[in-house]
Design a protein around this motif. Sequence first.
Motif, PDB file in Angstrom:
ATOM      1  N   ILE A 199      -6.858   2.320  17.527  1.00 25.01           N
ATOM      2  CA  ILE A 199      -6.203   1.391  18.597  1.00 25.01           C
ATOM      3  C   ILE A 199      -4.365   2.387  18.596  1.00 25.01           C
ATOM      4  N   ARG A 200      -4.270   2.583  19.906  1.00 22.53           N
ATOM      5  CA  ARG A 200      -3.105   3.373  20.030  1.00 22.53           C
ATOM      6  C   ARG A 200      -2.122   3.023  20.384  1.00 22.53           C
ATOM      7  N   ARG A 201      -1.375   2.439  20.677  1.00 17.81           N
ATOM      8  CA  ARG A 201       0.705   2.383  21.390  1.00 17.81           C
ATOM      9  C   ARG A 201      -0.089   3.858  22.599  1.00 17.81           C
ATOM     10  N   TYR A 202      -0.102   2.983  23.468  1.00 17.65           N
ATOM     11  CA  TYR A 202      -0.315   3.961  25.190  1.00 17.65           C
ATOM     12  C   TYR A 202       1.048   5.028  25.121  1.00 17.65           C
ATOM     13  N   GLU A 203       0.926   6.392  25.619  1.00 16.98           N
ATOM     14  CA  GLU A 203       1.417   6.927  25.949  1.00 16.98           C
ATOM     15  C   GLU A 203       1.086   8.033  26.555  1.00 16.98           C
ATOM     16  N   ALA A 204       1.597   7.988  28.210  1.00 21.02           N
ATOM     17  CA  ALA A 204       1.172   9.098  29.477  1.00 21.02           C
ATOM     18  C   ALA A 204       0.299  10.565  29.082  1.00 21.02           C
ATOM     19  N   PRO A 205      -0.866  10.166  29.678  1.00 23.15           N
ATOM     20  CA  PRO A 205      -1.850  11.806  29.311  1.00 23.15           C
ATOM     21  C   PRO A 205      -1.644  12.894  29.975  1.00 23.15           C
ATOM     22  N   THR A 206      -2.046  14.192  29.488  1.00 23.33           N
ATOM     23  CA  THR A 206      -1.679  15.131  30.861  1.00 23.33           C
ATOM     24  C   THR A 206      -3.144  14.626  32.062  1.00 23.33           C
ATOM     25  N   ARG A 207      -2.472  15.063  33.110  1.00 18.92           N
ATOM     26  CA  ARG A 207      -3.358  14.919  33.964  1.00 18.92           C
ATOM     27  C   ARG A 207      -4.420  15.838  34.585  1.00 18.92           C
TER      28      ARG A 207
ATOM     29  N   VAL B  26      -4.121   1.664  24.189  1.00 14.18           N
ATOM     30  CA  VAL B  26      -5.270   2.745  23.628  1.00 14.18           C
ATOM     31  C   VAL B  26      -6.690   2.290  23.162  1.00 14.18           C
ATOM     32  N   ILE B  27      -7.554   1.545  23.337  1.00 15.21           N
ATOM     33  CA  ILE B  27      -8.485   1.493  22.275  1.00 15.21           C
ATOM     34  C   ILE B  27      -9.677   3.260  22.133  1.00 15.21           C
ATOM     35  N   VAL B  28      -9.417   3.661  21.124  1.00 17.90           N
ATOM     36  CA  VAL B  28     -10.516   4.611  21.080  1.00 17.90           C
ATOM     37  C   VAL B  28     -11.474   4.262  20.209  1.00 17.90           C
ATOM     38  N   LEU B  29     -12.474   4.521  21.501  1.00 23.17           N
ATOM     39  CA  LEU B  29     -14.018   4.939  21.635  1.00 23.17           C
ATOM     40  C   LEU B  29     -14.742   5.765  20.720  1.00 23.17           C
ATOM     41  N   ASN B  30     -15.787   5.470  19.637  1.00 18.59           N
ATOM     42  CA  ASN B  30     -16.751   6.787  19.074  1.00 18.59           C
ATOM     43  C   ASN B  30     -17.886   6.413  20.278  1.00 18.59           C
TER      44      ASN B  30
ATOM     45  N   GLY C 213     -10.764   7.364  25.024  1.00 13.87           N
ATOM     46  CA  GLY C 213     -10.013   5.997  25.118  1.00 13.87           C
ATOM     47  C   GLY C 213     -10.132   5.629  26.426  1.00 13.87           C
ATOM     48  N   VAL C 214      -9.672   3.962  26.353  1.00 13.89           N
ATOM     49  CA  VAL C 214      -9.733   3.125  27.088  1.00 13.89           C
ATOM     50  C   VAL C 214      -8.131   1.889  27.407  1.00 13.89           C
ATOM     51  N   VAL C 215      -7.500   2.387  28.257  1.00 15.82           N
ATOM     52  CA  VAL C 215      -6.572   1.990  28.499  1.00 15.82           C
ATOM     53  C   VAL C 215      -6.703   0.579  28.375  1.00 15.82           C
ATOM     54  N   VAL C 216      -5.683  -1.300  28.084  1.00 13.66           N
ATOM     55  CA  VAL C 216      -5.734  -2.608  28.165  1.00 13.66           C
ATOM     56  C   VAL C 216      -4.815  -2.811  27.958  1.00 13.66           C
ATOM     57  N   ASP C 217      -4.591  -4.134  28.629  1.00 15.04           N
ATOM     58  CA  ASP C 217      -3.209  -5.183  28.816  1.00 15.04           C
ATOM     59  C   ASP C 217      -3.077  -5.178  27.702  1.00 15.04           C
ATOM     60  N   SER C 218      -3.577  -5.657  26.433  1.00 16.87           N
ATOM     61  CA  SER C 218      -3.232  -5.350  25.231  1.00 16.87           C
ATOM     62  C   SER C 218      -5.057  -5.553  24.408  1.00 16.87           C
ATOM     63  N   VAL C 219      -3.948  -5.799  22.543  1.00 18.32           N
ATOM     64  CA  VAL C 219      -5.393  -6.093  22.098  1.00 18.32           C
ATOM     65  C   VAL C 219      -4.207  -7.030  21.007  1.00 18.32           C
ATOM     66  N   SER C 220      -5.861  -8.204  20.543  1.00 16.95           N
ATOM     67  CA  SER C 220      -5.856  -9.919  20.226  1.00 16.95           C
ATOM     68  C   SER C 220      -6.017  -9.752  18.823  1.00 16.95           C
TER      69      SER C 220
END
Length: 172
Positions: A42-50, A91-95, A102-109
Amino acid sequence: MNMLVQTHRVDTRTVAAMPKEFLSFRLGGEEYGIDILRVQEIRRYEAPTRIANAAHFIKGVINLRGVIVPIVDLRLKLGCESADYTDFTAVIVLNLSDRVIGVVVDSVSDVLELGADSIRPVPEMSSSVGPGFMLGIGCIRTGDVERMLILTDIQALMSSDEMGLMAAAALH
């Protein structure tokens, strides 16, 4: 007016094969859960390269320790009304099938362990998360408060044709 809501049947074999631990996260006003074994980090959101001409919910790519990872904003993909980026956005990084997404979510609980008795069948209804992408509804009682978690088959959702992410991985 009395509306009848049909439910999908969930047999004991299906429930037995379900994950036991789920990472819970929020999208808009709803709480979702995904198999914790699919989560790499799980990572903090940072702007990706478009990426030019990408679908509106694919925000771009990031370089994660030498691996190029596509970033999907689940809030946009699932039709949330707004997708504001705050200090809680993650950002939840998934395998998934040897592919990292990576999937962006509002928050991780938190991480929740659910037994078969805590998982209810998915009702048949119109939803941005189609029934084929839902494993069930997790019911968690804490004191007098009950939380409901939409248990999502993230592998199936990311493999859907409109995502185009997993099919592209198979070609490379």
